[in-house]
Design a protein around this motif. Structure first.
Motif, PDB file in Angstrom:
ATOM      1  N   MET A 193       0.823  -1.213   0.000  1.00 24.91           N
ATOM      2  CA  MET A 193       0.000   0.000   0.000  1.00 24.91           C
ATOM      3  C   MET A 193       0.854   1.259   0.000  1.00 24.91           C
ATOM      4  N   LYS A 194       0.179   2.366  -0.295  1.00 21.92           N
ATOM      5  CA  LYS A 194       0.834   3.668  -0.280  1.00 21.92           C
ATOM      6  C   LYS A 194       0.190   4.486   0.833  1.00 21.92           C
ATOM      7  N   VAL A 195       1.016   5.015   1.733  1.00 21.70           N
ATOM      8  CA  VAL A 195       0.502   5.726   2.901  1.00 21.70           C
ATOM      9  C   VAL A 195       0.945   7.193   2.853  1.00 21.70           C
ATOM     10  N   GLU A 196      -0.018   8.087   3.093  1.00 16.44           N
ATOM     11  CA  GLU A 196       0.302   9.518   3.106  1.00 16.44           C
ATOM     12  C   GLU A 196       0.218  10.023   4.547  1.00 16.44           C
ATOM     13  N   PHE A 197       1.296  10.660   4.991  1.00 10.87           N
ATOM     14  CA  PHE A 197       1.357  11.139   6.378  1.00 10.87           C
ATOM     15  C   PHE A 197       1.560  12.656   6.381  1.00 10.87           C
ATOM     16  N   HIS A 198       0.684  13.348   7.130  1.00  8.11           N
ATOM     17  CA  HIS A 198       0.698  14.816   7.130  1.00  8.11           C
ATOM     18  C   HIS A 198       1.040  15.406   8.486  1.00  8.11           C
ATOM     19  N   GLY A 199       1.759  14.702   9.310  1.00 11.59           N
ATOM     20  CA  GLY A 199       2.099  15.244  10.627  1.00 11.59           C
ATOM     21  C   GLY A 199       1.090  14.899  11.687  1.00 11.59           C
ATOM     22  N   ASN A 200      -0.183  15.318  11.486  1.00 13.94           N
ATOM     23  CA  ASN A 200      -1.189  14.936  12.483  1.00 13.94           C
ATOM     24  C   ASN A 200      -2.343  14.146  11.877  1.00 13.94           C
ATOM     25  N   ARG A 201      -2.169  13.755  10.607  1.00 13.31           N
ATOM     26  CA  ARG A 201      -3.178  12.927   9.960  1.00 13.31           C
ATOM     27  C   ARG A 201      -2.467  11.900   9.079  1.00 13.31           C
ATOM     28  N   VAL A 202      -3.127  10.774   8.912  1.00 13.32           N
ATOM     29  CA  VAL A 202      -2.536   9.758   8.042  1.00 13.32           C
ATOM     30  C   VAL A 202      -3.657   9.075   7.260  1.00 13.32           C
ATOM     31  N   ARG A 203      -3.368   8.642   6.028  1.00 14.29           N
ATOM     32  CA  ARG A 203      -4.362   7.879   5.267  1.00 14.29           C
ATOM     33  C   ARG A 203      -3.669   6.906   4.318  1.00 14.29           C
ATOM     34  N   VAL A 204      -4.464   5.938   3.855  1.00 12.27           N
ATOM     35  CA  VAL A 204      -3.958   5.002   2.863  1.00 12.27           C
ATOM     36  C   VAL A 204      -4.452   5.493   1.511  1.00 12.27           C
TER      37      VAL A 204
END
Lengths: 119, 349
Positions: free
Chosen positions: A64-75
């Protein structure tokens, strides 16, 4: 005049207070580590601390590819059939993303005001 | 505070008081820190079992909590295949593969299937452990690779082979038989049973063990936090990454059934895994049902039943469930929250 043995100086108090301040400060700092996300799979455990998009692979196989924004995360994308992990969307501290087919759990290390969530 | 003559460092009463209070203060802080340290011994283990994610949080003063957590996980994995719908090692599969034949089973299996049928009776079939054929038809079995919306005819046909009264029991010889082509599926109760087992396992290692186990959003308390405080449990918002309520549990269990757990969308319509045994379609009119109960088996089975019933008549769930030891919180379609008076008792610390 006979010199009286020093018992307790002003300096000592200042020093003790200083030690206390440093101690308490270091405890507070260690409690608030900042947002870190754990991506745990069958054979790996990856900790994300810098924002960005990450490819999660297991033994060379893309999961999978995961996006992390410091205080949020999503697949963003996943190889699983139902894509429930993608549909879960953005998740913050306390939230969990679970991909059952790939056996991947994504969660924040940060503590929340509750111990767990029923869902 | 200090004498203007800074050379005055004699052992005066005042100096002694200041010194001793600082000494006591630092001792107190050290002690508190030490206490926090010793209390903070919860061992946490996350893994997959029962077709979902599992989180074990356990503490023991007697033995290494990791040993307990690993024993718990192992047992959850055992239950996963033993009561699976598809696994070759499954007892349930063995019964389903031998229709109209008595199948001898062990005590654990016998009790669980019997309990499942008792919950079906109690809820007038809103919870039904014989919806195996329907789940198969929709593709909510195995790896969910064959999900589809079946035709009305197919559903009508499958409905003919559903009904907990088609499961027969032979108490004397501990045998089970399925007739009329029904297939048992323990998906709505095995998780709760496994969670209740986790507490037994923890207590068999150390009767004073504390902590909780979570499996796919269902939670069983092993013992109060640090031996005396309640565990704080958020109730998930069925549509957002948020919490809509908090409950405080020192014992017991909580389970939630939601339409967001397993679903697929066709032409803008959401089809989820909680099928209404009377219609053969996913139960409508409700987003989630949370049940607090003394044990996880009850919470698990009745959260499924509550979900099926609440869309048609939520008042019945709110009024009748507390008599069965199940305290509901319902999020209806649109987000309106309804709960029993008894549920409110768990909202206080």
């Amino acid at each position: 005049m006979k010199k009286v043995r020093s018992f307790f100086r002003k300096k000592d108090v200042v020093l003790i207070i200083l030690i206390f301040v440093v101690l308490i400060f270091s405890i507070l700092v260690s409690e608030k580590k900042g947002s870190k996300v754990v991506v745990q799979g069958k054979d790996f455990r990856k900790i994300l601390s810098k924002p960005g998009t990450y490819d999660i692979t297991e033994n060379g196989r893309f999961l999978m590819k995961v996006e992390f924004h410091g205080n949020r995360v999503r697949v963003v994308e996943s190889t699983c059939p139902l894509k429930l992990c993608v549909k879960t969307g953005w998740v913050g501290p306390g939230g969990t993303i679970i991909c059952v087919p790939n056996e991947v759990i994504i969660f924040f290390e940060e503590k929340t005001d509750y111990d767990t969530v029923t869902w | 505070m200090w004498p203007s003559d800074s050379n005055d460092h004699r052992v005066t009463r005042r100096n002694v008081i200041i010194f001793s209070s600082l000494l006591l203060g630092s001792l107190a802080i050290l002690l508190t820190l030490l206490l926090i340290r010793t209390k903070d011994q919860y061992y946490e283990l996350r893994d997959f079992a029962l077709g979902t994610s599992v989180r074990i949080v356990v503490s023991s003063q007697k033995i290494n909590p990791r040993t307990i957590a690993e024993a718990i996980l192992e047992d959850m994995k055992r239950i996963t295949y033993k009561f699976s719908f598809t696994d070759e090692r499954s007892v349930v599969k063995k019964i389903n593969d031998h229709p109209d034949e008595w199948v001898e089973v062990d005590e654990e299996t016998y009790s669980l299937i019997k309990a499942a049928c008792a919950f079906a009776e109690l809820t007038n079939g809103a919870f039904d452990p014989t919806i195996g054929r329907l789940l198969e038809l929709w593709g909510f079995t195995g790896n969910y690779e064959n999900l589809r919306v079946p035709s009305r005819e197919e559903i009508e046909e499958a409905l003919k082979h559903i009904g907990y009264k088609n499961v027969l029991f032979d108490d004397k010889n501990m045998r089970v038989m399925v007739k009329n082509g029904v297939k048992i599926d323990l998906g709505g109760i095995a998780k709760g049973y496994a969670l209740d087992r986790t507490r037994q396992i923890a207590l068999s290692f150390d009767e004073n063990a504390t902590g909780f186990v979570e499996a796919g959003g269902d939670i069983r308390i092993i013992g109060p936090k640090f031996g005396k405080y309640p565990w704080v449990i958020g109730v998930k918002d069925p549509r957002e990454d948020n919490v809509i309520d908090y409950i405080y549990l020192k014992s017991g269990a909580v389970a939630t059934s939601g339409d967001y757990e397993r679903y697929f969308v066709v032409d803008g319509v959401r089809y989820h895994h909680i099928l209404d045994p009377s219609t053969g379609y996913p139960a409508r009119g409700v987003w989630s049902v949370t049940i607090v109960a003394e044990d996880a088996t009850t919470a698990d089975a009745l959260s499924t039943a509550g979900f099926v019933m609440a869309g048609k008549d939520w008042r019945k769930v709110v009024l009748d469930f507390p008599n069965m030891g199940a305290h509901p919180l319902i999020v209806l379609e649109g987000g309106t929250i309804e709960k029993s008076e008894t549920f409110k008792l768990f909202e206080r610390e």
